[in-house]
Enzyme design. Sequence first.
Site, PDB file in Angstrom:
ATOM      1  N   SER A 175       0.799  -1.235   0.000  1.00 26.65           N
ATOM      2  CA  SER A 175       0.000   0.000   0.000  1.00 26.65           C
ATOM      3  C   SER A 175       0.829   1.281   0.000  1.00 26.65           C
ATOM      4  CB  SER A 175      -0.948   0.018   1.204  1.00 26.65           C
ATOM      5  OG  SER A 175      -2.065  -0.808   0.947  1.00 26.65           O
ATOM      6  N   LYS A 226       0.123   3.818  -2.582  1.00 24.98           N
ATOM      7  CA  LYS A 226      -0.856   4.907  -2.449  1.00 24.98           C
ATOM      8  C   LYS A 226      -0.208   6.278  -2.282  1.00 24.98           C
ATOM      9  CE  LYS A 226      -4.582   2.035  -0.552  1.00 24.98           C
ATOM     10  NZ  LYS A 226      -3.972   0.763  -0.112  1.00 24.98           N
ATOM     11  N   SER A 254      -5.707   3.527   4.855  1.00 30.63           N
ATOM     12  CA  SER A 254      -5.214   2.825   3.677  1.00 30.63           C
ATOM     13  C   SER A 254      -6.337   2.154   2.900  1.00 30.63           C
ATOM     14  CB  SER A 254      -4.158   1.773   4.070  1.00 30.63           C
ATOM     15  OG  SER A 254      -3.421   1.358   2.948  1.00 30.63           O
TER      16      SER A 254
END
Length: 378
Positions: A57, A60, A117
């Site tokens: 993640s 991101k 997230s």
Amino acid sequence: MKKFCVCILSLALLFSLAAPAFAAQLDVEAKAVVLMEKTTGELLYEENAHQPLEPASVTKVMTLLLIMEALDSGVISKDTMVPVSAAAASMGGSQVFLKEGEELSVNDMLKAIAVASGNDASVAMAEYLAGSESSFVEKMNAKAAALGMEDTVFQNCTGLPMDGHHTSAYDIALMSRELILNHPDIRTYTTIWMDSLRDGTFQLANTNKLIRYYNGSTGLKTGSTDSALFCLSATAEKEGMELIAVVLGSPTSADRFEAAKTLLNYGFSAYTLVTAAPSEPLNPVEVILGQQPWVQPVPEKTVTLLLPKEDAGKLNTTMDLEESVPAPVEQGQELGELTIYVDGEERASVGLIAQAAVGKLSLPQVYQGLLGLLFCST
């Protein structure tokens, strides 16, 4: 100004090559790590900086960067309502459990992505900004190329495992720097410890535990999957210097946070930012036949050097400045040069330019001035 540009580029290269030699071997549990300073973009430490790895993640960071670009350019506002598609609502992994047809503001979507997230929020924003996640991913890869992220290929906007989705610790540092340097309002979201959505009915807790437990922490993004292991891009600021610590492939969550703290502690203890300024006031330059008798020189740009702390007191400057120039003088006209040395070694130079324009006296104004002198002398 070519000399200035060459000097600055040479300086950046010097530090990027020399920084690992300055660094002691740090004890970090990770496949790859990078420590970068925000203002200069210089590396302070690295291990396997360009090894292609899954970022989970931490992907991101790029998703947030493109959202912040749209926000800061006025394409969207924090109050813009973003609808949730069936595809977005179906995303697994980390999520805020968005429902198909639900709408959240950009402000809440940013909280969902930066704090929790949320994969579902990431896809909803991607679809809203680009029409589809795949089109958004094209924009992600285009931005990566523009930033010089040569080790990176994005396949999605979430970081969920997918063949061919990879980046490197160095590339993550590059996009993290771009985000915090040019979109500082991201801190509004990345420094949240706890918050809520849906009028307080859904609680958020930051996956980045450094926000609470590391002094000066400003973000940025965690990530973990079974294949990527535990990853982190951690940012922190102390005494006007902000550092980016990237950790990829740590065996445990605790290991990634300890690795980031080790990197940050090293950077803050060993380095400092120094703004180079003239060692003495800049005297005005005489303007011959000017509508003003003087023009004030100023440095063309602020020069900031990243130095080992033991060298911070070894900076000095020399000036080469014109005593006079003929009118007219244009604003920004070069009047001289400031050269910056550290411990006797030249590190950079910057032009000294006219702060304001000065017009040339007309012929009647010259005669009037001469008459004034004549009468004064009698």
